[in-house]
Design an enzyme around this catalytic site. Structure first.
Site, PDB file in Angstrom:
ATOM      1  NE  ARG A   1      -8.301   0.700   3.470  1.00 23.65           N
ATOM      2  CZ  ARG A   1      -7.642  -0.218   2.758  1.00 23.65           C
ATOM      3  NH1 ARG A   1      -7.359  -1.399   3.282  1.00 23.65           N
ATOM      4  NH2 ARG A   1      -7.259   0.039   1.527  1.00 23.65           N
TER       5      ARG A   1
ATOM      6  CG  HIS B   1      -9.223  -3.255  -2.339  1.00 21.56           C
ATOM      7  ND1 HIS B   1      -8.951  -3.018  -1.016  1.00 21.56           N
ATOM      8  CD2 HIS B   1      -8.511  -4.375  -2.656  1.00 21.56           C
ATOM      9  CE1 HIS B   1      -8.135  -3.964  -0.544  1.00 21.56           C
ATOM     10  NE2 HIS B   1      -7.856  -4.800  -1.532  1.00 21.56           N
TER      11      HIS B   1
ATOM     12  CD  GLU C   1      -1.925  -3.875  -0.819  1.00 23.36           C
ATOM     13  OE1 GLU C   1      -1.858  -4.772  -1.673  1.00 23.36           O
ATOM     14  OE2 GLU C   1      -1.806  -4.084   0.398  1.00 23.36           O
TER      15      GLU C   1
ATOM     16  CG  ASN D   1      -2.490  -1.837   3.050  1.00 23.60           C
ATOM     17  OD1 ASN D   1      -2.924  -1.034   3.877  1.00 23.60           O
ATOM     18  ND2 ASN D   1      -3.158  -2.182   1.966  1.00 23.60           N
TER      19      ASN D   1
ATOM     20  CE1 TYR E   1      -1.880  -8.663   5.108  1.00 20.98           C
ATOM     21  CE2 TYR E   1      -1.330  -6.856   3.621  1.00 20.98           C
ATOM     22  CZ  TYR E   1      -2.272  -7.592   4.319  1.00 20.98           C
ATOM     23  OH  TYR E   1      -3.596  -7.265   4.246  1.00 20.98           O
TER      24      TYR E   1
ATOM     25  CD  GLU F   1      -5.280  -4.388   2.985  1.00 21.68           C
ATOM     26  OE1 GLU F   1      -4.575  -5.389   2.744  1.00 21.68           O
ATOM     27  OE2 GLU F   1      -5.935  -3.797   2.123  1.00 21.68           O
TER      28      GLU F   1
HETATM   29  C1  BGC Z   1      -4.705  -6.539  -0.263  1.00 25.84           C
HETATM   30  C2  BGC Z   1      -5.822  -7.433   0.177  1.00 25.84           C
HETATM   31  C3  BGC Z   1      -5.303  -8.855   0.330  1.00 25.84           C
HETATM   32  C4  BGC Z   1      -4.234  -8.847   1.405  1.00 25.84           C
HETATM   33  C5  BGC Z   1      -3.611 -10.199   1.683  1.00 25.84           C
HETATM   34  C6  BGC Z   1      -3.374  -6.847   0.328  1.00 25.84           C
HETATM   35  O1  BGC Z   1      -2.441  -6.988  -0.684  1.00 25.84           O
HETATM   36  O2  BGC Z   1      -5.050  -5.191  -0.181  1.00 25.84           O
HETATM   37  O3  BGC Z   1      -6.867  -7.331  -0.735  1.00 25.84           O
HETATM   38  O4  BGC Z   1      -6.298  -9.763   0.617  1.00 25.84           O
HETATM   39  O5  BGC Z   1      -3.214  -7.977   1.058  1.00 25.84           O
HETATM   40  O6  BGC Z   1      -2.931 -10.660   0.569  1.00 25.84           O
END
Ligand code: BGC
Length: 450
Positions: free
Chosen positions: A78, A122, A167, A292, A294, A352
Site C-alpha cells: 500500500r 495521504h 485518515e 488503521n 495503533y 496500517e
Molecule cells: C499515518 C502514517 C503515520 C502513522 C504513525 C498514521 O497516522 O497514516 O502516515 O506515519 O500513523 O503515526
C-alpha cells in the site's frame, strides 16, 4: 489449551508507506510543491529540522525497495500518490513524468508478484490548492475527483485496490484544529469545514471511480477506541464526545450519511449546518473500508480541555511506544466488533498497524533486534484473529511501515519500519520483526500458535 492462529485462506498480507514520508525528491521532474514541502521548510515546524527532501530516497530506489518487499514475501503493498507530482497546480495541467513514476512502481510490483494498493491522498495536498483555500474550499471535491480520474485512467488496468483518503481525522485535527501538521492552522471554526469537505471529496472520488474503474475502492479511517476512566456520568459523556469526534465524524457521513449529535455539542457555534444534499455525495457505496489502528485512549472529563472537555489518562503497568501510545491489543479486537455493529458487514482491511520503538545502532550485516516491536506485532495479529473468529469480515493486513521513514513533524527519530534505514547512507537492514513477519506470511499465521 492450544489455540491456532491460522488465518482464512486467501488472507492478504502486506505493508504500507506514504509518498512524502519515503519518496524524497519532492520537486523532481516537474512536480509542484505540496503543503508538506512548505511546512517542513518553515522553521520550527519539524523536529530536528527534518524534511522530506531525501527521506528514504525511494523515488530513486523503488526497485531495490520492491526487492525488500519480495524478501518478506509480501502479497500486497500500500503506497500513496503525491497529487502535486501528477498535477503540479492541483488541477489542469498533467505532469506526465509524475504519472510515469507511479506507473513504473506499479509495473515493478506486478513483475515481483506484489499487488499494488494505491491511496490517492495521504496528506500532501498541492500547495497551489492550499492557496485557493485547500480543504476549506467546497470546490475541492471537484479538484479531487479530477485528480483521481487522471490516476484511475492511468493505473486502473493494473491497480485493483484504491483508497480515496488516508485518515481524514488527522488532517483536520492536526492540520486545522491544533496546527501541529500541515497546513498548520488552529481554528475550531475551520476544522469541521475541512472535515466535511474531505468527506465530500472522498465521495466525489468514489463517484468518479464508478464511471471508469473496474475494481475496488474504499476509504481509510484511523480508529482509536475510547474507554471511560471511571463510571461517572461526566467521564462517560466525555468518552462519547471523544469517540464521536475521532471515530464517527468521518465514518458516519461516509457510511450512514449523517453526523453524530455530539459534534454540535463539541463545536458549539463553530459547527456549521451543512446542506442536507451534501450527504448524497459523502455517502457512496464502498467496496471495503481500511482501518488503521495503533492504540486506544482512556478518557476523563476535563472542563478546561479544548474543545472536547475530555483528556486521555495514562495507564499504569503497561507499555507505551516511543510516540507515547499505549500497547493495547484488546482495543484492536474491540474496534472491529464496534465497526461491524455500527456500519454493517463491510469487507475490512487493516491498512496500517505498527509501533515506534527505539532501535539500537546497527552492526554491519546484522539484523536489528527489536523485541518490543515484534511483541507488539504478535499481540496485535492475535487480537485481529480473535476478531475474525467473532465473525468480522477482515480480508487483509498491511503493517506500518515497510521502512523507517519521516514521521511527519516528529521527524526521522520515530522509527516504525520493518526495515531499519540509516538516513546518512540509505542502507536498509532488516529488523527481527521483519523476519518474524515473513514467517507469519509464509505460514498464514500458524507461527503465532500457542
Ligand atoms: C499515518 C502514517 C503515520 C502513522 C504513525 C498514521 O497516522 O497514516 O502516515 O506515519 O500513523 O503515526
Amino acid at each position: 489449551m492450544t489455540q491456532s492462529y491460522r488465518f482464512p485462506p486467501g488472507f492478504h498480507w502486506g505493508a504500507a508507506t506514504s509518498a512524502y514520508q519515503i519518496e524524497g525528491s519532492p520537486l523532481a521532474d516537474g512536480a509542484g510543491p505540496s503543503i508538506w514541502e512548505r511546512f517542513a521548510h518553515t522553521p520550527g515546524m519539524m523536529a530536528n529540522g527534518d524534511t522530506g527532501d531525501i527521506a528514504c530516497d525511494h523515488y530513486h530506489r523503488y526497485k531495490d525497495d520492491v526487492q525488500l518487499m519480495r524478501a518478506l514475501g509480501l502479497q500486497g503493498y500500500r503506497f500513496s500518490i503525491a497529487w502535486s507530482r501528477v498535477l503540479p497546480e492541483g488541477t489542469g495541467r498533467i505532469n506526465q513524468k509524475g504519472v510515469d513514476f507511479y506507473s513504473r512502481l506499479v509495473d515493478e510490483l506486478l513483475e515481483n508478484g506484489i499487488e499494488p494498493n494505491a491511496t490517492l491522498f495521504h496528506w500532501d495536498l498541492p500547495a497551489a490548492l492550499d492557496d485557493r483555500g485547500g480543504w476549506l474550499n467546497r470546490d475541492i471535491a471537484h479538484w479531487f475527483a479530477e485528480y483521481a480520474n487522471v490516476m484511475y485512467k492511468a493505473l486502473d488496468g493494473r491497480v485493483k485496490r484504491w483508497s480515496t483518503l488516508n485518515e481524514p481525522w488527522v488532517v483536520t485535527d492536526g492540520g486545522y484544529l491544533h496546527g501541529a501538521l500541515a497546513p498548520g492552522h488552529r481554528s475550531k471554526y475551520e476544522a469541521p469545514i475541512a472535515a466535511h469537505n474531505l468527506m465530500r471529496a472522498s465521495g466525489a472520488g468514489i463517484q468518479a471511480y464508478r464511471a471508469v474503474g473496474k475494481h475496488e475502492i474504499g476509504v481509510v479511517f484511523n480508529i482509536e477506541p475510547k474507554y471511560p476512566a471511571s463510571n461517572s456520568p461526566e467521564d462517560i459523556a466525555a468518552t462519547r464526545r471523544a469517540h464521536a469526534y475521532m471515530n464517527e465524524q468521518f465514518a458516519d457521513p461516509a457510511l450512514l450519511g449523517s453526523y453524530p449529535p455530539e459534534l454540535k455539542e463539541i463545536f458549539g457555534p463553530a459547527w456549521p449546518d451543512f446542506p442536507e444534499d451534501d450527504f448524497k455525495l459523502t455517502q457512496q457505496k464502498v467496496d471495503f473500508v481500511g482501518l488503521n489502528y495503533y492504540t486506544r485512549a482512556v478518557v476523563k472529563h476535563d472542563p478546561n480541555a479544548y474543545p472536547l472537555k475530555a483528556v486521555p489518562v495514562k495507564q499504569p503497568n503497561t507499555t507505551y511506544t516511543e510516540t507515547g501510545w499505549e500497547v493495547y491489543e484488546q482495543g484492536f479486537t474491540d474496534m472491529f466488533t464496534w465497526f461491524k455493529q455500527r456500519y454493517g458487514d463491510i469487507p475490512l482491511y487493516v491498512t496500517e498497524n505498527g509501533s515506534a520503538f527505539y532501535d539500537a545502532p546497527v552492526a554491519e550485516g546484522d539484523v536489528v533486534q527489536d523485541p518490543l516491536r515484534t511483541s507488539y506485532l504478535r499481540k496485535h495479529l492475535k487480537a485481529m484473529h480473535h476478531a475474525i473468529e467473532q465473525g468480522v469480515n477482515l480480508k487483509g493486513y498491511y503493517a506500518w511501515s515497510l521502512l523507517d521513514n519521516l514521521e511527519w513533524s516528529l521527524g526521522f527519530a520515530k522509527r516504525f519500519g520493518l526495515y531499519h534505514v540509516d538516513f546518512a547512507t540509505q542502507k536498509r537492514t532488516p529488523k527481527a520483526t521483519a523476519k518474524f513477519y515473513a514467517q507469519v506470511i509464509e505460514t498464514n499465521g500458524a507461527v503465532l500458535d500457542d
